[in-house]
Scaffold this motif. Structure first.
Motif, PDB file in Angstrom:
ATOM      1  N   TRP A  24       0.829  -1.210   0.000  1.00 19.94           N
ATOM      2  CA  TRP A  24       0.000   0.000   0.000  1.00 19.94           C
ATOM      3  C   TRP A  24       0.865   1.262   0.000  1.00 19.94           C
ATOM      4  CZ3 TRP A  24      -4.428  -1.177   4.039  1.00 19.94           C
ATOM      5  CH2 TRP A  24      -5.435  -1.906   3.399  1.00 19.94           C
ATOM      6  N   ALA A  25       1.893   1.263   0.836  1.00 17.88           N
ATOM      7  CA  ALA A  25       2.770   2.441   0.923  1.00 17.88           C
ATOM      8  C   ALA A  25       3.461   2.702  -0.409  1.00 17.88           C
ATOM      9  CB  ALA A  25       3.800   2.234   2.039  1.00 17.88           C
ATOM     10  N   VAL A  26       3.985   1.634  -1.030  1.00 22.62           N
ATOM     11  CA  VAL A  26       4.651   1.794  -2.327  1.00 22.62           C
ATOM     12  C   VAL A  26       3.649   2.260  -3.385  1.00 22.62           C
ATOM     13  CG1 VAL A  26       5.890   0.566  -4.160  1.00 22.62           C
ATOM     14  CG2 VAL A  26       6.429   0.102  -1.768  1.00 22.62           C
ATOM     15  N   ALA A  27       2.451   1.694  -3.366  1.00 24.60           N
ATOM     16  CA  ALA A  27       1.429   2.090  -4.341  1.00 24.60           C
ATOM     17  C   ALA A  27       1.062   3.561  -4.185  1.00 24.60           C
ATOM     18  CB  ALA A  27       0.189   1.208  -4.173  1.00 24.60           C
ATOM     19  N   TYR A  28       0.941   4.011  -2.942  1.00 20.94           N
ATOM     20  CA  TYR A  28       0.579   5.415  -2.711  1.00 20.94           C
ATOM     21  C   TYR A  28       1.685   6.358  -3.180  1.00 20.94           C
ATOM     22  CZ  TYR A  28      -0.591   9.761  -0.366  1.00 20.94           C
ATOM     23  OH  TYR A  28      -0.870  11.082  -0.106  1.00 20.94           O
ATOM     24  N   ILE A  29       2.944   5.977  -2.928  1.00 19.85           N
ATOM     25  CA  ILE A  29       4.065   6.809  -3.380  1.00 19.85           C
ATOM     26  C   ILE A  29       4.075   6.910  -4.904  1.00 19.85           C
ATOM     27  CG2 ILE A  29       6.580   6.940  -3.512  1.00 19.85           C
ATOM     28  CD1 ILE A  29       6.651   5.664  -0.713  1.00 19.85           C
ATOM     29  N   ILE A  30       3.903   5.772  -5.572  1.00 21.00           N
ATOM     30  CA  ILE A  30       3.910   5.766  -7.042  1.00 21.00           C
ATOM     31  C   ILE A  30       2.745   6.590  -7.581  1.00 21.00           C
ATOM     32  CG2 ILE A  30       3.614   4.290  -9.072  1.00 21.00           C
ATOM     33  CD1 ILE A  30       5.126   2.104  -7.570  1.00 21.00           C
ATOM     34  N   TYR A  31       1.574   6.450  -6.960  1.00 20.39           N
ATOM     35  CA  TYR A  31       0.384   7.167  -7.441  1.00 20.39           C
ATOM     36  C   TYR A  31       0.488   8.667  -7.176  1.00 20.39           C
ATOM     37  CZ  TYR A  31      -4.499   8.706  -7.592  1.00 20.39           C
ATOM     38  OH  TYR A  31      -5.663   9.389  -7.857  1.00 20.39           O
ATOM     39  N   SER A  32       0.869   9.044  -5.961  1.00 21.10           N
ATOM     40  CA  SER A  32       0.890  10.458  -5.592  1.00 21.10           C
ATOM     41  C   SER A  32       1.996  11.226  -6.306  1.00 21.10           C
ATOM     42  CB  SER A  32       1.043  10.605  -4.078  1.00 21.10           C
ATOM     43  OG  SER A  32       2.265  10.028  -3.638  1.00 21.10           O
ATOM     44  N   ARG A  33       3.100  10.554  -6.606  1.00 21.71           N
ATOM     45  CA  ARG A  33       4.224  11.223  -7.271  1.00 21.71           C
ATOM     46  C   ARG A  33       4.214  11.009  -8.784  1.00 21.71           C
ATOM     47  NH1 ARG A  33       8.798  12.382  -3.184  1.00 21.71           N
ATOM     48  NH2 ARG A  33       7.556  12.297  -1.275  1.00 21.71           N
ATOM     49  N   LYS A  34       3.148  10.343  -9.258  1.00 25.20           N
ATOM     50  CA  LYS A  34       2.984  10.113 -10.704  1.00 25.20           C
ATOM     51  C   LYS A  34       4.224   9.440 -11.302  1.00 25.20           C
ATOM     52  CE  LYS A  34      -0.064  14.104 -11.130  1.00 25.20           C
ATOM     53  NZ  LYS A  34      -1.270  13.282 -10.990  1.00 25.20           N
ATOM     54  N   MET A  35       4.612   8.331 -10.690  1.00 28.29           N
ATOM     55  CA  MET A  35       5.805   7.606 -11.119  1.00 28.29           C
ATOM     56  C   MET A  35       5.466   6.335 -11.880  1.00 28.29           C
ATOM     57  SD  MET A  35       7.942   8.015  -7.535  1.00 28.29           S
ATOM     58  CE  MET A  35       9.479   7.379  -8.202  1.00 28.29           C
ATOM     59  N   GLN A  36       4.229   6.237 -12.383  1.00 26.34           N
ATOM     60  CA  GLN A  36       3.815   5.028 -13.089  1.00 26.34           C
ATOM     61  C   GLN A  36       4.691   4.770 -14.312  1.00 26.34           C
ATOM     62  OE1 GLN A  36       1.835   7.429 -12.064  1.00 26.34           O
ATOM     63  NE2 GLN A  36      -0.014   6.637 -11.068  1.00 26.34           N
ATOM     64  N   SER A  37       4.946   5.807 -15.096  1.00 26.43           N
ATOM     65  CA  SER A  37       5.752   5.618 -16.298  1.00 26.43           C
ATOM     66  C   SER A  37       7.208   5.333 -15.968  1.00 26.43           C
ATOM     67  CB  SER A  37       5.659   6.863 -17.187  1.00 26.43           C
ATOM     68  OG  SER A  37       6.129   8.005 -16.495  1.00 26.43           O
ATOM     69  N   PHE A  38       7.669   5.773 -14.797  1.00 27.09           N
ATOM     70  CA  PHE A  38       9.055   5.533 -14.396  1.00 27.09           C
ATOM     71  C   PHE A  38       9.291   4.070 -14.086  1.00 27.09           C
ATOM     72  CE2 PHE A  38      12.323   5.284 -11.055  1.00 27.09           C
ATOM     73  CZ  PHE A  38      13.392   5.870 -11.715  1.00 27.09           C
ATOM     74  N   PHE A  39       8.339   3.426 -13.382  1.00 25.43           N
ATOM     75  CA  PHE A  39       8.521   2.041 -12.959  1.00 25.43           C
ATOM     76  C   PHE A  39       7.873   1.035 -13.913  1.00 25.43           C
ATOM     77  CE2 PHE A  39       9.112   4.066  -8.729  1.00 25.43           C
ATOM     78  CZ  PHE A  39      10.357   3.552  -8.455  1.00 25.43           C
ATOM     79  N   GLY A  40       6.743   1.385 -14.510  1.00 30.21           N
ATOM     80  CA  GLY A  40       6.060   0.428 -15.387  1.00 30.21           C
ATOM     81  C   GLY A  40       5.182   1.151 -16.393  1.00 30.21           C
TER      82      GLY A  40
END
Length: 469
Positions: A71-87
């Protein structure tokens, strides 16, 4: 004292996280809705764990820890808009899923050719588009909801791996180790915290292995129907993994039944036929030619190697059997061990290095555990042994991108972790045996010298020596 410190830190962390989360929900109501949706599969998993009688406390704690981390990792990726960075695939699933949901709602019309290109059952991964579209249809466009659902599925894989390990090698420490590795492996956490299909694929693979083992132990209509549903889910998510798993399951039923009798062979054959007919009804029988079309695969390999900074082997034509066999060792080396330190050129690759070092160190344990399973637990481990080898060889031939190979290797980790746990247990037992033998040797008194009394330690007189003779 230590427990009090841990409890205090935990309470402070929960309080800070609650305040931060509350502010985030106030600022974005969609986040609150996503949390409610994500709690549904998590609650189902907790209910299943509570129903279990053995090792319930450990599994519940492990699941909650794995879930909170994801959950914590998902929230960080979502809130910082890092979807394209990781996947980057997350954007594709989000866009296509949203488009399909709007078509279902009647607010958008698309050409049939466009819909066919993504919704056809002949395309690999079409099930993820339907899953995303169905959730968006119910709650609206909410990518975070999909991420939290995947978090629960990824955490649930820990429980499935625990049960698989107990059936393959019935030792609690082995099962716990495999579950811990699944819960805390960085790549398993990362890929199951995003809007990707990795989490449902890993869970489907784990549960397919689990219910295959259950059916091998004892036939049950319930287990058979669940296995059929899981295979159908796997088919919608990844075609070639489904076919390899089906071969492994069929071999397990036909070759390694618990009691090798004509009746058991007939029962296993009927199970395989039933599964085949049922899946063929859903279109699985019409796909192999497309899924294993070597010309299409070769085009995809060449394209992947060309556009990726870490591409490899794109110039190898796997449609030529001799060239494919020659390339196989190189492909295996990349799939099992890449990325290598000299390939690391950015932060995204650098953060994989600690896990890679641990993985490289544990590879001997994989081989040790796999060899023991083949030699001593073949009937119990046949399905996962065949599937692991089959999918590894498939990736070795088909992959031409180090990043994709690293990501897909995580889908095999659940079975690698079982073998690692077995290997670690065998090494531990060998060390204990060696240590016990050394301790016994130290504790055993040295044999008395010839002509010396063991009781008094005095030389035996000539009379007693003659009498003994």
């Amino acid at each position: 004292m230590r427990n009090k410190i841990i409890a205090a830190v935990f309470i402070i962390a929960v309080a800070v996280a609650s305040v931060h989360l509350g502010n985030a929900i106030v600022g974005s109501p969609d986040l609150g809705l996503a949390i409610l949706v994500g709690l549904l599969p998590a609650s189902i998993c907790v209910w299943i764990i509570i129903k279990r009688k053995t090792d319930r406390v450990f599994l519940l704690k492990l699941f909650l820890v794995a879930l909170v981390i994801r959950w914590a990792v998902a929230y960080i990726i979502y809130s910082r808009k890092m979807q394209s960075f990781f996947g980057a695939d997350a954007a594709t699933y989000d866009s296509i899923g949203d488009t399909i949901s709007r078509v279902w709602q009647g607010t958008l019309q698309l050409a049939p050719a466009y819909m066919e290109s993504y919704m056809s059952t002949g395309k690999s991964g079409w099930g993820m588009y339907y899953l995303v579209a169905a959730i968006y249809y119910l709650i609206g466009h909410n990518p975070m909801a999909i991420q939290l659902i995947n978090c629960a599925l990824g955490a649930a894989a820990c429980i499935a791996v625990y049960k698989v390990a107990m059936l393959v090698y019935p030792q609690q420490r082995v099962a716990r180790t495999a579950a811990l590795l699944t819960a805390l492996s960085p790549s398993m956490i990362l890929w199951s915290s995003q809007l990707l299909k990795d989490a449902p694929i890993v869970l489907a693979l784990s549960l397919c292995a689990l219910y295959t083992l259950k059916l091998r132990e004892k036939f049950s209509i319930k287990s058979l129907l669940i296995l059929l549903a899981l295979l159908l889910c796997l088919f919608t998510l990844r075609h070639y993994a489904f076919y390899i798993m089906f071969v492994a399951i069929a071999g397990s039923f036909l070759v390694t039944m618990k009691k090798f009798t004509p009746l058991q062979i007939l029962q296993g054959g009927l199970i395989v036929v039933f599964i085949s007919v049922a899946l063929a009804y859903f279109g699985a029988g019409n796909v192999p030619q497309e899924a294993f079309d070597l010309k299409r695969i070769q085009m995809a390999r060449a394209w992947g190697a060309k556009v990726a900074n870490t591409g490899f082997g794109g110039d190898v034509d796997i449609t030529d059997p001799e060239a494919a066999i020659s390339f196989l060792p190189v492909g295996l080396f990349y799939v099992l061990f890449a990325p290598f330190p000299w390939m690391i050129t950015n932060l995204r690759q650098l953060i994989t290095l600690p896990e890679l070092i641990c993985w490289w160190a544990l590879v001997p344990m994989v081989m040790k555990g796999y060899w023991h399973a083949i030699r001593h637990r073949l009937k119990e481990s046949f399905a996962i042994c065949v599937f692991t080898v089959g999918l590894t060889l498939a990736y070795a031939l088909y992959q031409s991108n180090v990043g994709t190979a690293y990501r897909h290797r995580a889908q095999l980790y659940v079975f690698f972790f079982v073998f690692i746990s077995i290997g670690l247990e065998l090494r531990r037992n060998a060390k204990q045996k060696k240590r016990g033998g050394a301790a016994l040797a130290r504790a055993t008194p040295a044999p008395a010298a010839a002509g010396t009394s063991k009781l008094a330690g005095n030389p035996i007189g000539p009379e007693l020596r003659n009498l003994k003779a």
